[in-house]
Write an enzyme that holds these catalytic residues in place. Structure first.
Site, PDB file in Angstrom:
ATOM      1  N   ASP A  69       9.258   2.921   0.304  1.00  0.00           N
ATOM      2  CA  ASP A  69       8.166   3.571   1.032  1.00  0.00           C
ATOM      3  C   ASP A  69       8.307   3.159   2.492  1.00  0.00           C
ATOM      4  O   ASP A  69       7.898   2.077   2.896  1.00  0.00           O
ATOM      5  CB  ASP A  69       6.819   3.134   0.450  1.00  0.00           C
ATOM      6  N   LYS A 108       3.781   8.831   9.217  1.00  0.00           N
ATOM      7  CA  LYS A 108       3.482   8.229  10.519  1.00  0.00           C
ATOM      8  C   LYS A 108       4.444   8.727  11.622  1.00  0.00           C
ATOM      9  O   LYS A 108       4.264   9.834  12.101  1.00  0.00           O
ATOM     10  CB  LYS A 108       3.409   6.710  10.373  1.00  0.00           C
ATOM     11  N   TYR A 130       0.853  -1.193   0.000  1.00  0.00           N
ATOM     12  CA  TYR A 130       0.000   0.000   0.000  1.00  0.00           C
ATOM     13  C   TYR A 130       0.883   1.235   0.000  1.00  0.00           C
ATOM     14  O   TYR A 130       1.844   1.325   0.774  1.00  0.00           O
ATOM     15  CB  TYR A 130      -0.894   0.009   1.245  1.00  0.00           C
TER      16      TYR A 130
HETATM   17  C1  LIG Z   1       0.028   4.621   5.805  1.00  0.00           C
HETATM   18  C2  LIG Z   1       0.838   4.405   4.588  1.00  0.00           C
HETATM   19  C3  LIG Z   1       0.795   5.275   3.494  1.00  0.00           C
HETATM   20  C4  LIG Z   1      -0.192   6.400   3.397  1.00  0.00           C
HETATM   21  O1  LIG Z   1      -0.021   7.360   4.377  1.00  0.00           O
HETATM   22  P1  LIG Z   1      -1.252   8.339   4.738  1.00  0.00           P
HETATM   23  O2  LIG Z   1      -0.639   9.314   5.674  1.00  0.00           O
HETATM   24  O3  LIG Z   1      -2.303   7.475   5.324  1.00  0.00           O
HETATM   25  O4  LIG Z   1      -1.675   8.965   3.455  1.00  0.00           O
HETATM   26  C5  LIG Z   1       1.679   5.081   2.457  1.00  0.00           C
HETATM   27  N1  LIG Z   1       2.554   4.061   2.482  1.00  0.00           N
HETATM   28  C6  LIG Z   1       2.617   3.189   3.493  1.00  0.00           C
HETATM   29  C7  LIG Z   1       3.644   2.106   3.482  1.00  0.00           C
HETATM   30  C8  LIG Z   1       1.742   3.317   4.570  1.00  0.00           C
HETATM   31  O5  LIG Z   1       1.769   2.421   5.559  1.00  0.00           O
END
Ligand SMILES: *Cc1c(COP(=O)(O)O)cnc(C)c1O
Length: 420
Positions: free
Chosen positions: A239, A267, A144
């Site tokens: 990511d 995060k 994701y």
């Molecule tokens: C949570 C997440 C996102 C998206 O971040 P948001 O702040 O919710 O838009 C993108 N990549 C990874 C790996 C994530 O866990």
């Protein structure tokens, strides 16, 4: 456990927001319970509007590595608020945060602050395309990367939970340039490069997947991605929105010792406020406006309040690095051991883990999907009834924080062991 007040709020909320929520997994539809409405939280505990106390292993889906409402972070934010919430202008906090990030992520030679992980990834990909002058990207099934159009293909997380294969509302043209590979499967990546090598701008990957449940990279997989992207002059994007400052203070790239060209953070880096980052090689980041022709902007980007939460959080991690990461490993291992002793199938890396209700070794999207989600729902309800707040989805991680006490861990282990 009585959650009457939550149920009442949930009924009201559904009149105003789709499914009553502002982000789909919160709706708890996969586990047959109303979502808890939260009153407040402190340390390792979260309290709902019915006055129930829970040990929290969601930790806002990752940011709260220090637990809730850390005093130093709250003080820093409060003090900053007094001087204004946003200026839409430069301030020195931006430099301080950038310095802290670059110190622990030396591959991020230059970076931009944005407001969400979605925005960070979307912008990093635009920079990669602008720099390489190529259109195609490679992503992995079950990873994701936020909800921007081109990435909503087999993207795990909330879609997997709600059995939505790919999002509606995304014109086919938007995903034509998204090539799908299988996590931990080198051949699937090789094949794409053999066919499209000269058109691939970048490979984007969660260096330890955590949005189809936790699925660690197999030995050599990340190194392989590094080598093949170099061979074809493509960029490698890690990511690290979940893994950054979590697997180690230097994230997954330090933990696995593989250096990407671009990195996205979110995060933890915002310490509980909306803040995310993308950055990497100077020559790539210099393509971004106003230096270059890749456009990316943000009214609230780098706002002082979010920046101060980030700075204070990273400072605490830095000052107590050995103690924090040793402790996280220790208590997370205790939880893993208890799960294994109960015959559970668990994947764990550092302080993120997932129990999969399947007998298969989970190494990718296909094996993750063999999990019995009805059995997971029973586990979720059992944990909640025992005062343990975990993700209401088979395909999310459990997050352990530095605020979890030995007593919390014992109580959690007892709940795990009493599962029928
Ligand atoms: C949570 C997440 C996102 C998206 O971040 P948001 O702040 O919710 O838009 C993108 N990549 C990874 C790996 C994530 O866990």
């Amino acid at each position: 456990m009585n959650i009457q007040n939550s149920e009442k709020f949930y009924a009201q909320a559904q009149n105003f927001m789709p499914g009553g929520v502002n982000s789909p997994v919160r709706a708890c539809r996969a586990v047959g319970r109303a979502p808890l409405f939260i009153d407040h939280a402190k340390g390792s505990k979260i309290y709902d509007v019915d006055g129930n106390e829970y040990i929290d292993y969601i930790c806002s889906w990752g940011p709260n590595i220090l637990g809730h409402a850390n005093e130093r972070v709250i003080n820093a934010v409060t003090e900053t608020c007094q001087r204004g919430l946003t200026f839409g202008a430069c301030h020195s906090g931006e430099i301080e945060l950038a310095k802290l990030i670059k110190k622990h992520f030396p591959s991020m030679e230059m970076l931009r602050l944005v407001n969400s992980g979605t925005e960070a990834v979307m912008s990093a990909i635009r920079a990669a395309r602008g720099y390489t002058k190529r259109d195609k990207i490679v992503k992995f099934e079950g990873c994701y990367h936020g909800h921007s159009d081109g990435l909503l293909v087999k993207s795990g997380s909330g879609l997997l939970t709600n059995s939505i294969p790919d999002s509606a509302g995304v014109p086919k043209g938007y995903t034509d340039n998204t090539l799908l590979a299988k996590y931990n499967n080198k051949e699937s990546v090789e094949k794409l490069f053999e066919e499209h090598g000269d058109d691939i701008a970048c490979v984007i990957v969660e260096p330890c997947a955590a949005n189809m449940g936790v699925v660690p990279p197999q030995e050599g997989f990340l190194r392989f991605l590094r080598d093949i992207t170099l061979k074809y002059n493509s960029l490698l994007i890690f990511d690290e929105v979940i893994t950054g400052f979590r697997l180690s203070i230097g994230g997954a790239q330090k933990y696995y010792n593989v250096k990407p060209d671009l990195t996205t953070l979110g995060k933890i880096v915002g310490g509980g406020m909306p803040l995310a980052v993308y950055g990497g090689k100077k020559e790539v980041m210099q393509c971004v406006a106003p230096l270059g022709s890749v456009y990316q902007a943000g009214t609230l980007s780098g706002n002082p309040v979010a920046v101060s939460a980030g700075i204070e959080t990273l400072k605490i991690l830095e000052e107590n690095e050995a103690e924090i990461y040793t402790r996280l490993e220790k208590i997370s291992l205790q939880l893993e051991n208890a799960m294994q002793e109960s015959g559970m199938n668990v994947n764990r890396v550092g302080s993120i883990m997932t129990v999969f209700f399947t007998n298969e070794k989970v190494k990718d999207y296909d094996t993750a999907k063999t999990a019995d989600t009805a059995r997971f729902a029973e586990y979720f309800r059992h944990m909640q009834d025992n005062g343990i707040y975990t993700a209401p989805s088979q395909f999310e991680a459990m997050f352990v924080s530095f605020a979890h006490t030995d007593e919390d861990i014992d109580k959690t282990i007892n709940a795990i062991k009493s599962l029928e």
